[in-house]
Design a protein around this motif. Structure first.
Motif, PDB file in Angstrom:
ATOM      1  N   PRO A  29       0.836  -1.439  -0.050  1.00 22.47           N
ATOM      2  CA  PRO A  29       0.064   0.074   0.019  1.00 22.47           C
ATOM      3  C   PRO A  29       0.833   1.161  -0.057  1.00 22.47           C
ATOM      4  O   PRO A  29       1.808   1.399   0.586  1.00 22.47           O
ATOM      5  CB  PRO A  29      -0.605  -0.153   1.178  1.00 22.47           C
ATOM      6  N   SER A  30       0.521   2.286  -0.676  1.00 23.27           N
ATOM      7  CA  SER A  30       1.243   3.410  -0.658  1.00 23.27           C
ATOM      8  C   SER A  30       1.251   3.949   0.848  1.00 23.27           C
ATOM      9  O   SER A  30       0.564   3.524   1.629  1.00 23.27           O
ATOM     10  CB  SER A  30       0.290   4.623  -1.603  1.00 23.27           C
ATOM     11  N   LEU A  31       2.034   5.040   0.815  1.00 21.30           N
ATOM     12  CA  LEU A  31       2.386   5.568   2.160  1.00 21.30           C
ATOM     13  C   LEU A  31       0.895   6.072   2.633  1.00 21.30           C
ATOM     14  O   LEU A  31       0.661   6.026   3.956  1.00 21.30           O
ATOM     15  CB  LEU A  31       3.403   6.807   2.032  1.00 21.30           C
ATOM     16  N   ALA A  35      -1.299   4.800   5.935  1.00 22.28           N
ATOM     17  CA  ALA A  35      -1.520   5.639   7.002  1.00 22.28           C
ATOM     18  C   ALA A  35      -3.191   5.922   7.250  1.00 22.28           C
ATOM     19  O   ALA A  35      -3.406   5.909   8.367  1.00 22.28           O
ATOM     20  CB  ALA A  35      -1.078   7.364   6.581  1.00 22.28           C
ATOM     21  N   GLN A  36      -3.863   5.723   6.314  1.00 25.00           N
ATOM     22  CA  GLN A  36      -5.127   5.653   6.589  1.00 25.00           C
ATOM     23  C   GLN A  36      -5.767   4.425   7.285  1.00 25.00           C
ATOM     24  O   GLN A  36      -6.750   4.476   8.158  1.00 25.00           O
ATOM     25  CB  GLN A  36      -5.869   5.661   5.074  1.00 25.00           C
ATOM     26  N   VAL A  37      -5.177   3.456   7.141  1.00 22.43           N
ATOM     27  CA  VAL A  37      -5.437   2.198   7.770  1.00 22.43           C
ATOM     28  C   VAL A  37      -4.919   1.865   9.163  1.00 22.43           C
ATOM     29  O   VAL A  37      -5.517   1.560   9.885  1.00 22.43           O
ATOM     30  CB  VAL A  37      -4.954   0.813   6.877  1.00 22.43           C
ATOM     31  N   THR A  38      -3.671   2.302   9.322  1.00 23.94           N
ATOM     32  CA  THR A  38      -3.010   2.001  10.536  1.00 23.94           C
ATOM     33  C   THR A  38      -3.061   3.275  11.370  1.00 23.94           C
ATOM     34  O   THR A  38      -3.071   3.233  12.652  1.00 23.94           O
ATOM     35  CB  THR A  38      -1.392   1.938  10.292  1.00 23.94           C
ATOM     36  N   THR A  44       6.553   7.678   9.822  1.00 22.70           N
ATOM     37  CA  THR A  44       6.591   6.379  10.444  1.00 22.70           C
ATOM     38  C   THR A  44       6.608   5.067   9.359  1.00 22.70           C
ATOM     39  O   THR A  44       7.132   4.332   9.541  1.00 22.70           O
ATOM     40  CB  THR A  44       5.582   6.354  11.641  1.00 22.70           C
ATOM     41  N   ILE A  45       5.763   5.445   8.414  1.00 21.08           N
ATOM     42  CA  ILE A  45       5.386   4.358   7.572  1.00 21.08           C
ATOM     43  C   ILE A  45       6.734   4.157   6.664  1.00 21.08           C
ATOM     44  O   ILE A  45       7.314   3.235   5.997  1.00 21.08           O
ATOM     45  CB  ILE A  45       4.362   4.459   6.758  1.00 21.08           C
ATOM     46  N   LEU A  46       7.306   5.370   6.403  1.00 25.92           N
ATOM     47  CA  LEU A  46       8.494   5.436   5.394  1.00 25.92           C
ATOM     48  C   LEU A  46       9.574   4.900   6.176  1.00 25.92           C
ATOM     49  O   LEU A  46      10.518   4.125   5.572  1.00 25.92           O
ATOM     50  CB  LEU A  46       8.682   6.976   4.889  1.00 25.92           C
TER      51      LEU A  46
END
Length: 492
Positions: A29-31, A35-38, A44-46
């Motif tokens: 999933p894109s960043l 971000a929307q899901v988590t 943080t995701i990057l």
């Protein structure tokens, strides 16, 4: 030790890679989507993705995103010994009947449901088509919807196989009254009372019910802890027993959730041909993948017409759209004869409606929207469970479908947990419904498709409290505690 958010995401993605949910070259999933899901920040995701890149698990493409690196699926480890049950006749129908009767309350929280949330499935376009045909008098001649079913609908289904590279004609498709009807007809076509069949040791209870009804001798195939399907055990059992038919769920398995990778499916196909065994594939959840291409059914991999492929529309369009099908090039006539002696024909109005709806772009748009909703809701519930469940529980997460398979501590009994939550109008599905083995049943299945409002969130908190209480208390005392104090959960 405190685990930072980026480390949690790294571990989560590693688990998805190791259990086969993310295959090689799958796009992450894109960043922003992650971000929307988590709920994590983009930074943080990057950081998590960069950690995975440094470990060789993930690679990036400029302007394309992040992808799973080549993963070695040939490291499949053979088991030296295989624990299997002796051939046995099945007695599970009474358990299933009792369970279904207990979960019919109107004010129930249906984490136990076998169907996705109706809000996800409702589609205005199909309702308009249905209303249009319902007003016509007559809808069409009854004969054109008799076995093998509506020709236009069968052509549309055949076209979807062709898109996956599976040559299929309308005459290879028999329309049925749902997936369970398809499975029963296929099994009845290939077996006689007393025949040996092979089922996965944990599987949707409808398979056990069919085996019981037909008086079949069942051998069970143990689940592989990493890949889902145990190839070595499969061949050992084919050598040891006169197995006539296998009945497997290989894509978005119910209840566990795994999808078997293509390399293993190729080996399954070669073993079917080597030992001259038939396979009935239950592919009810075939459209509910999240990323990449639609998973291939077994009929793509074998070349002797030994696979009867069964599926339905009910899990993508609702329980009321009870239309399924069997794809077979060899046994169409026999299945149609059996239909005429049992279910006769699937609903004429629904067949006509589906035939026209599937021919429009709205069907695939509906599927795309449904997959997105199920992905978001499953991830939301997964992270909620991680937050509230004891660390001794293990959540099996796979990137498809709408079930979460939760492993409780070894000494806990999922049936007792089911009974406790039942008193609070909270539904879960205990693992004894999915297996015939008399072993400790410490797993539960949770439906993740529901909107996480305050009521559903409170139900998850109640589930977590009940598990924690079971861990530390003697069962008799706990049962008495909840029977005598209806507000006990609220005070935990």
């Amino acid at each position: 030790m405190i685990m930072y958010k980026s480390e949690k995401l790294v571990q989560h993605i590693k688990q998805l890679i190791e259990n086969g949910s993310y295959s090689a070259n799958t796009k992450l999933p894109s960043l922003r989507a992650q971000a929307q899901v988590t709920g994590y920040s983009l930074m943080t995701i990057l950081n998590a993705y960069q950690t995975l890149i440094a470990e060789g698990r993930v690679y990036s493409k400029e302007k394309s995103g992040f992808f799973i690196s080549e993963y070695n699926y040939n490291t499949y480890q053979k088991t030296n010994t295989v624990e299997t049950s002796q051939p046995q006749k099945i007695k599970i129908n009474s358990k299933v009947f009792s369970y279904l009767k207990q979960t019919q309350a109107s004010d129930y929280i249906y984490f136990s449901s076998a169907f996705p949330d109706e809000q996800c499935l409702y589609n205005t376009k199909i309702m308009k088509i249905l209303a249009h045909y319902a007003q016509q008098k007559p809808i069409g001649t009854t004969n054109k919807n008799m076995p093998p079913g509506n020709l236009k609908l069968r052509q549309q289904i055949a076209n979807r196989y062709i898109l996956q590279g599976i040559p299929t004609q309308a005459d290879d498709i028999i329309i049925t009254s749902g997936a369970l009807d398809a499975l029963n007809l296929a099994l009845q076509t290939l077996t006689q009372t007393g025949d040996y069949i092979l089922l996965q040791d944990t599987i949707f209870y409808g398979a056990w019910q069919a085996a019981e009804r037909l008086g079949l001798q069942v051998i069970t195939l143990p689940t592989h802890p990493q890949y889902g399907f145990n190839l070595q055990a499969f061949e050992d059992l084919l050598q040891a027993y006169p197995i006539k038919v296998c009945s497997f769920m290989l894509n978005s398995h119910n209840p566990i959730g795994f999808t078997v990778n293509d390399k293993i499916k190729e080996k399954i196909a070669s073993l079917l041909e080597k030992y001259q065994v038939y396979l009935i594939e239950d592919d009810t959840y075939q459209e509910l993948y999240y990323f990449g291409q639609k998973p291939l059914p077994m009929c793509y991999f074998e070349h002797q017409n030994r696979v009867l492929h069964c599926s339905s529309f009910s899990k993508v369009l609702g329980a009321n759209i009870r239309i399924g099908w069997v794809r077979t090039e060899t046994f169409s006539e026999k299945i149609q004869h059996l239909q005429l002696m049992s279910t006769l024909a699937a609903n004429t109005l629904i067949q006509e409606t589906l035939a026209n709806f599937i021919a429009t772009p709205y069907y695939d748009k509906h599927l795309q929207k449904l997959r997105k909703q199920l992905y978001q809701r499953k991830n939301l519930l997964y992270h909620l469970l991680l937050r509230y469940l004891p660390s001794s529980c293990h959540i099996h997460y796979y990137s498809s479908g709408y079930f979460l398979w939760i492993e409780l501590p070894n000494h806990l009994n999922s049936t007792a947990l089911f009974q406790i939550l039942l008193s609070q109008n909270i539904g879960i599905t205990p693992s004894h419904l999915f297996s015939i083995h008399e072993v400790p049943h410490n797993y539960i299945r949770i439906n993740s498709s529901f909107h996480m409002d305050s009521q559903h969130k409170q139900a998850i908190i109640s589930l977590a409290h009940a598990i924690k209480y079971l861990i530390y208390q003697r069962m008799p005392a706990l049962l008495h505690y909840f029977k005598t104090d209806s507000n006990a959960f609220r005070r935990l």
